[in-house]
Scaffold this motif. Sequence first.
Motif, PDB file in Angstrom:
ATOM      1  N   VAL A  43       0.854  -1.184   0.000  1.00  0.00           N
ATOM      2  CA  VAL A  43       0.000   0.000   0.000  1.00  0.00           C
ATOM      3  C   VAL A  43       0.895   1.241   0.000  1.00  0.00           C
ATOM      4  N   GLY A  44       0.602   2.165  -0.899  1.00  0.00           N
ATOM      5  CA  GLY A  44       1.379   3.390  -1.017  1.00  0.00           C
ATOM      6  C   GLY A  44       2.410   3.365  -2.127  1.00  0.00           C
ATOM      7  N   ASP A  45       2.773   2.164  -2.621  1.00  0.00           N
ATOM      8  CA  ASP A  45       3.681   2.087  -3.769  1.00  0.00           C
ATOM      9  C   ASP A  45       3.047   2.806  -4.952  1.00  0.00           C
ATOM     10  N   LEU A  46       3.888   3.349  -5.821  1.00  0.00           N
ATOM     11  CA  LEU A  46       3.404   4.048  -7.010  1.00  0.00           C
ATOM     12  C   LEU A  46       3.710   3.251  -8.268  1.00  0.00           C
ATOM     13  N   ALA A  47       2.834   3.374  -9.256  1.00  0.00           N
ATOM     14  CA  ALA A  47       3.000   2.648 -10.513  1.00  0.00           C
ATOM     15  C   ALA A  47       2.792   3.584 -11.701  1.00  0.00           C
ATOM     16  N   LEU A  48       3.646   3.441 -12.679  1.00  0.00           N
ATOM     17  CA  LEU A  48       3.441   4.108 -13.960  1.00  0.00           C
ATOM     18  C   LEU A  48       2.331   3.352 -14.687  1.00  0.00           C
ATOM     19  N   TYR A  49       1.327   4.061 -15.152  1.00  0.00           N
ATOM     20  CA  TYR A  49       0.210   3.449 -15.872  1.00  0.00           C
ATOM     21  C   TYR A  49       0.538   3.534 -17.359  1.00  0.00           C
ATOM     22  N   TYR A  50       0.688   2.382 -17.988  1.00  0.00           N
ATOM     23  CA  TYR A  50       1.195   2.288 -19.361  1.00  0.00           C
ATOM     24  C   TYR A  50       0.109   1.759 -20.290  1.00  0.00           C
ATOM     25  N   HIS A  51      -0.186   2.517 -21.336  1.00  0.00           N
ATOM     26  CA  HIS A  51      -1.093   2.038 -22.383  1.00  0.00           C
ATOM     27  C   HIS A  51      -0.285   1.212 -23.373  1.00  0.00           C
ATOM     28  N   SER A  52      -0.621  -0.062 -23.486  1.00  0.00           N
ATOM     29  CA  SER A  52       0.110  -0.962 -24.382  1.00  0.00           C
ATOM     30  C   SER A  52      -0.531  -0.995 -25.767  1.00  0.00           C
ATOM     31  N   VAL A  53      -0.133  -1.957 -26.554  1.00  0.00           N
ATOM     32  CA  VAL A  53      -0.605  -2.236 -27.910  1.00  0.00           C
ATOM     33  C   VAL A  53      -0.265  -1.082 -28.853  1.00  0.00           C
ATOM     34  N   ASN A  54      -1.248  -0.307 -29.280  1.00  0.00           N
ATOM     35  CA  ASN A  54      -0.998   0.717 -30.289  1.00  0.00           C
ATOM     36  C   ASN A  54      -0.322   1.968 -29.730  1.00  0.00           C
ATOM     37  N   PRO A 120       8.939  -4.107 -12.071  1.00  0.00           N
ATOM     38  CA  PRO A 120       9.523  -3.139 -11.145  1.00  0.00           C
ATOM     39  C   PRO A 120      10.192  -2.002 -11.909  1.00  0.00           C
ATOM     40  N   VAL A 121      10.235  -0.843 -11.257  1.00  0.00           N
ATOM     41  CA  VAL A 121      10.886   0.344 -11.816  1.00  0.00           C
ATOM     42  C   VAL A 121      11.759   0.926 -10.710  1.00  0.00           C
ATOM     43  N   LYS A 122      12.978   1.272 -11.037  1.00  0.00           N
ATOM     44  CA  LYS A 122      13.850   1.931 -10.057  1.00  0.00           C
ATOM     45  C   LYS A 122      13.353   3.354  -9.830  1.00  0.00           C
ATOM     46  N   LYS A 123      13.586   3.866  -8.618  1.00  0.00           N
ATOM     47  CA  LYS A 123      13.147   5.228  -8.280  1.00  0.00           C
ATOM     48  C   LYS A 123      13.688   6.246  -9.279  1.00  0.00           C
ATOM     49  N   GLU A 124      14.949   6.106  -9.662  1.00  0.00           N
ATOM     50  CA  GLU A 124      15.559   7.042 -10.610  1.00  0.00           C
ATOM     51  C   GLU A 124      14.839   6.989 -11.969  1.00  0.00           C
ATOM     52  N   GLU A 125      14.471   5.789 -12.402  1.00  0.00           N
ATOM     53  CA  GLU A 125      13.746   5.627 -13.669  1.00  0.00           C
ATOM     54  C   GLU A 125      12.361   6.260 -13.565  1.00  0.00           C
ATOM     55  N   PHE A 126      11.688   5.993 -12.452  1.00  0.00           N
ATOM     56  CA  PHE A 126      10.361   6.552 -12.218  1.00  0.00           C
ATOM     57  C   PHE A 126      10.417   8.080 -12.276  1.00  0.00           C
ATOM     58  N   ASP A 127      11.347   8.658 -11.530  1.00  0.00           N
ATOM     59  CA  ASP A 127      11.485  10.108 -11.475  1.00  0.00           C
ATOM     60  C   ASP A 127      11.805  10.692 -12.857  1.00  0.00           C
ATOM     61  N   LEU A 128      12.651  10.032 -13.598  1.00  0.00           N
ATOM     62  CA  LEU A 128      13.024  10.515 -14.925  1.00  0.00           C
ATOM     63  C   LEU A 128      11.819  10.506 -15.869  1.00  0.00           C
ATOM     64  N   ILE A 129      11.042   9.434 -15.842  1.00  0.00           N
ATOM     65  CA  ILE A 129       9.871   9.350 -16.713  1.00  0.00           C
ATOM     66  C   ILE A 129       8.836  10.402 -16.312  1.00  0.00           C
TER      67      ILE A 129
END
Length: 134
Positions: A43-54, A120-129
């Motif tokens: 609980v509290g973790d963050l996720a990048l929401y990614y639209h796949s396919v097209n 999983p995504v590293k914090k640095e990757e998350f912040d950069l995106i």
Amino acid sequence: MNYWLMKSEPNTYGWADLVKDKKTFWDGVRNYQARNNMKEMKVGDLALYYHSVNEKCVVGIAKIVKEYYQDPTTDDDRWVVVDIAPVQELKNPVTLAMVKAEERLSEMVLVKNSRLSVQPVKKEEFDLIIGMGQ
């Protein structure tokens, strides 16, 4: 706190659906590695929401609001879901091409194993995106 990337086909359940619903359980995962990643979510973790396919782009940030439990869409106890809620839409979607073009993201799971639906995504990757999307 941990960071993740969760993929969804926008015509099946897109960012706008999550915003409208305010919360959902993330079902349909039938890959053991993706399932194991979901079992690691707190609980509290963050996720990048990614639209796949097209579209192939990060469009928003979601938050884990309930840790894993049995997937209610199947009787098979191998599969689980987590509950997520929207946090913020990105001002500008961050495309897979943009991610691949950014040298600092070259080791990201999305680049190395683009088919994995929950990763999983590293914090640095998350912040950069997130920075790329603002």
